[in-house]
Write an enzyme that holds these catalytic residues in place. Structure first.
Site, short mmCIF file in Angstrom:
data_model
loop_
_atom_site.label_atom_id
_atom_site.label_comp_id
_atom_site.label_asym_id
_atom_site.label_seq_id
_atom_site.Cartn_x
_atom_site.Cartn_y
_atom_site.Cartn_z
N GLY A 13 11.26 -26.56 8.86
CA GLY A 13 10.84 -25.10 9.26
C GLY A 13 9.99 -25.14 7.74
O GLY A 13 10.85 -24.94 6.91
N MET A 14 9.17 -25.32 7.20
CA MET A 14 8.88 -25.02 6.44
C MET A 14 7.54 -23.85 6.35
O MET A 14 6.43 -24.43 6.78
CB MET A 14 8.17 -25.90 5.45
CG MET A 14 9.22 -27.22 5.61
SD MET A 14 8.44 -28.86 4.22
CE MET A 14 8.25 -28.12 2.93
N SER A 15 8.08 -22.77 5.20
CA SER A 15 6.89 -21.26 5.08
C SER A 15 6.39 -21.51 4.44
O SER A 15 4.98 -20.60 4.65
CB SER A 15 8.38 -20.34 4.93
OG SER A 15 8.56 -20.49 3.78
N GLY A 16 6.36 -22.63 3.20
CA GLY A 16 5.45 -22.42 2.26
C GLY A 16 6.42 -21.36 1.23
O GLY A 16 5.55 -21.33 0.02
N GLY A 17 7.31 -21.09 1.20
CA GLY A 17 8.00 -20.77 -0.02
C GLY A 17 9.37 -21.51 -0.25
O GLY A 17 9.57 -22.82 0.07
N VAL A 18 9.72 -21.02 -1.48
CA VAL A 18 11.30 -22.24 -2.41
C VAL A 18 11.51 -22.21 -1.23
O VAL A 18 12.28 -23.60 -1.60
CB VAL A 18 10.98 -21.56 -4.04
CG1 VAL A 18 11.89 -19.88 -3.44
CG2 VAL A 18 11.68 -22.07 -5.09
N ASP A 19 12.83 -21.77 -0.78
CA ASP A 19 13.94 -22.13 -0.67
C ASP A 19 13.68 -23.27 0.53
O ASP A 19 14.01 -23.53 0.37
CB ASP A 19 13.94 -20.70 0.76
CG ASP A 19 14.19 -19.64 0.33
OD1 ASP A 19 15.17 -19.93 -1.70
OD2 ASP A 19 14.75 -18.42 0.31
N MET A 39 4.95 -23.25 11.00
CA MET A 39 4.29 -22.70 12.45
C MET A 39 3.34 -21.89 12.12
O MET A 39 4.20 -20.58 11.43
CB MET A 39 5.61 -22.13 12.74
CG MET A 39 6.58 -22.50 13.51
SD MET A 39 8.20 -21.10 14.51
CE MET A 39 9.27 -21.43 12.93
N CYS A 104 13.33 -13.18 16.22
CA CYS A 104 12.27 -14.83 16.10
C CYS A 104 13.17 -16.08 15.65
O CYS A 104 13.00 -16.84 16.91
CB CYS A 104 11.73 -14.33 14.85
SG CYS A 104 10.90 -16.02 14.23
N CYS A 200 7.94 -10.05 8.82
CA CYS A 200 6.80 -11.65 8.24
C CYS A 200 5.11 -10.94 8.92
O CYS A 200 4.79 -11.63 7.80
CB CYS A 200 7.26 -12.58 8.67
SG CYS A 200 7.79 -12.63 10.55
N1 LIG Z 1 6.14 -20.16 9.23
C1 LIG Z 1 7.21 -20.81 8.98
N2 LIG Z 1 6.96 -22.77 9.52
C2 LIG Z 1 8.09 -23.35 9.75
N3 LIG Z 1 9.78 -22.53 9.36
C3 LIG Z 1 9.70 -21.34 8.40
C4 LIG Z 1 8.78 -20.33 8.79
N4 LIG Z 1 8.14 -19.48 8.23
C5 LIG Z 1 9.91 -19.24 7.84
N5 LIG Z 1 10.65 -20.38 8.20
C6 LIG Z 1 11.74 -20.63 8.63
O1 LIG Z 1 12.52 -20.56 8.17
C7 LIG Z 1 14.14 -19.63 7.48
C8 LIG Z 1 13.66 -18.43 7.08
O2 LIG Z 1 12.77 -18.07 6.92
P1 LIG Z 1 12.59 -16.87 5.71
O3 LIG Z 1 11.36 -15.99 6.08
O4 LIG Z 1 14.19 -15.48 5.95
O5 LIG Z 1 12.27 -16.85 4.11
P2 LIG Z 1 12.38 -17.05 3.31
O6 LIG Z 1 13.42 -16.67 2.96
O7 LIG Z 1 11.23 -16.40 2.64
O8 LIG Z 1 12.65 -18.46 3.01
P3 LIG Z 1 11.58 -19.46 2.43
O9 LIG Z 1 11.48 -19.15 0.16
O10 LIG Z 1 11.16 -21.18 2.83
O11 LIG Z 1 9.95 -19.05 2.90
C9 LIG Z 1 12.91 -20.37 5.39
O12 LIG Z 1 13.11 -21.00 4.75
C10 LIG Z 1 11.65 -21.60 6.76
O13 LIG Z 1 12.84 -22.84 6.96
#
Ligand SMILES: Nc1ncnc2c1ncn2[C@@H]1O[C@H](COP(=O)(O)OP(=O)(O)OP(=O)(O)O)[C@@H](O)[C@H]1O
EC number: 2.8.1.13
Length: 363
Positions: A13-19, A39, A104, A200
């Site tokens: 699952g990739m949000s576009g963030g660094v984690d 997603m 969620c 979010c």
């Molecule tokens: N829109 C998305 N699509 C797919 N996966 C998601 C999405 N939003 C979050 N995730 C997954 O859920 C995890 C935790 O979400 P969270 O919103 O807590 O992100 P985060 O800690 O800010 O991490 P990131 O740096 O990856 O955004 C993310 O690392 C990612 O793997």
């Protein structure tokens, strides 16, 4: 026979963030058959036609191309609306403070998204949560992330054995600074991206304005607990227990805090002083309780708990009732425990599960 990493498909699952970028990178380095999936759960196109989800997906594309993995996008706007946003509004309507992240995770990331991933031939899904899964005595345990500042098990407390059996948290053993460093060393396009904050779908927007679009505001009186009228509120849903800022009450003396809400009479109760007895509770009733271990059969459990994210663990005794709810009695009085939020139980590093705070017991 267990599969080799090369034979194991992991949908990240990739949000576009660094984690999540580092999550995908580590999986790829470990040899897994990784696919990145973004997603889209919320349409936030503004009046200028600009949508932050598009920016995020753009980052997902750049990261996946950089790492060399395929990527897709899936749309769960309808499911998110029905399973998370409706609950969020219903809770506010009942004067409570919901936790959409817990919902969620249970319904979307480890619900709809997991099912979709399995349809696409995945063996596991991976996310960039700071949490860990371990198989012990034939059961999956959820463990806190190694970085105690970032641990996200609070939000994952509602997951069950099946969901955990399909989950990988590849950065759970790392600290945030280590994750950033890995991103920098690998030159990931998101290495310097700021962490997202807030709920979010609200993001940086003004919370009251956002909610006003969905729920009619009913202004009313602010009173002290001795029924003295001291001001006006804009609508009970905009206030949460223990809130200090945004009350518009000044004057000499200690600051004012929200201590109670009377939904029927539309009254917000406030008192002066952060240590006012009305802010304290000695226990709570938890509903929708989830125990992660199927073997958890004790009627009385001595453990620790958190009533909000980023709170040191507090000693509690949990009394399980036959109807599945639990009474949680605190070792010490607690401040501003808030109905609608999650109570999450721990035994050392193991997250035992959690529930929704339904009622608080005052002194
Ligand atoms: N829109 C998305 N699509 C797919 N996966 C998601 C999405 N939003 C979050 N995730 C997954 O859920 C995890 C935790 O979400 P969270 O919103 O807590 O992100 P985060 O800690 O800010 O991490 P990131 O740096 O990856 O955004 C993310 O690392 C990612 O793997």
């Amino acid at each position: 026979m267990t599969k080799t990493p090369e034979e194991t498909r992991v949908i990240c699952g990739m949000s576009g963030g660094v984690d999540s970028s580092v999550t995908a990178l580590l999986l790829k380095q470990q040899g897994y058959d990784v696919i990145g999936v973004f997603m889209k759960n919320w349409d936030d196109t503004d009046e200028f036609g600009h949508c932050t989800a598009e920016d995020d997906y753009h980052d997902v594309r750049r990261v996946c191309e950089h790492i060399g993995i395929p990527y897709y996008t899936v749309n769960f706007e309808k499911e998110y609306m029905e399973k998370v946003f409706q609950y969020f509004l219903d809770e506010y309507r009942s004067g409570r403070t919901p936790n959409p992240d817990v919902m969620c995770n249970r319904e979307i990331k480890f619900g709809e998204f997991l099912e979709k991933a399995l349809e696409l031939g995945a063996d596991y899904i991976a996310t960039g949560h700071y949490a860990q899964v371990r198989l012990a005595d034939g059961e999956y345990q959820l463990l806190r992330g190694a970085d105690s500042n970032k641990d996200q098990t609070y939000f994952l407390n509602a997951l069950n054995q099946y969901q955990l059996s399909k989950a990988m948290f590849p950065i759970g053993h790392l600290t945030k600074p280590q994750v950033r460093q890995i991103a920098l060393d690998a030159n990931l396009p998101t290495a310097r991206k700021k962490d997202s904050t807030g709920i979010c779908f609200i993001g940086e927007k003004n919370f009251r304005e956002f909610l006003r679009n969905y729920l009619p505001a009913q202004p009313g009186e602010m009173r002290t607990t001795s029924e003295e009228v001291v001001g006006r509120h804009e609508g009970l849903m905009y206030y949460t227990l223990g809130q200090r800022h945004g009350l518009g009450l000044g004057g000499a003396g200690d600051p004012w805090f929200v201590v109670d809400k009377d939904l029927e009479r539309n009254i917000l109760y406030v008192e002066r002083g952060s240590d006012h007895p009305r802010l304290h509770s000695k226990g709570l009733l938890a509903t929708n309780v989830n125990w992660i271990s199927q073997k958890e059969t004790r009627d009385i459990i001595k453990c620790t708990a958190k009533f909000r994210y980023r709170q040191p663990d507090q000693g509690v005794t949990v009394h399980r009732k036959p109807d599945g709810t639990c009474e949680v009695i605190f070792d010490e009085l607690q401040k501003a425990v808030t109905p609608g939020q999650a109570v999450v139980f721990y035994d050392g590093e193991v997250c035992l599960g959690g529930g929704t705070i339904d009622k608080v017991y005052r002194e």
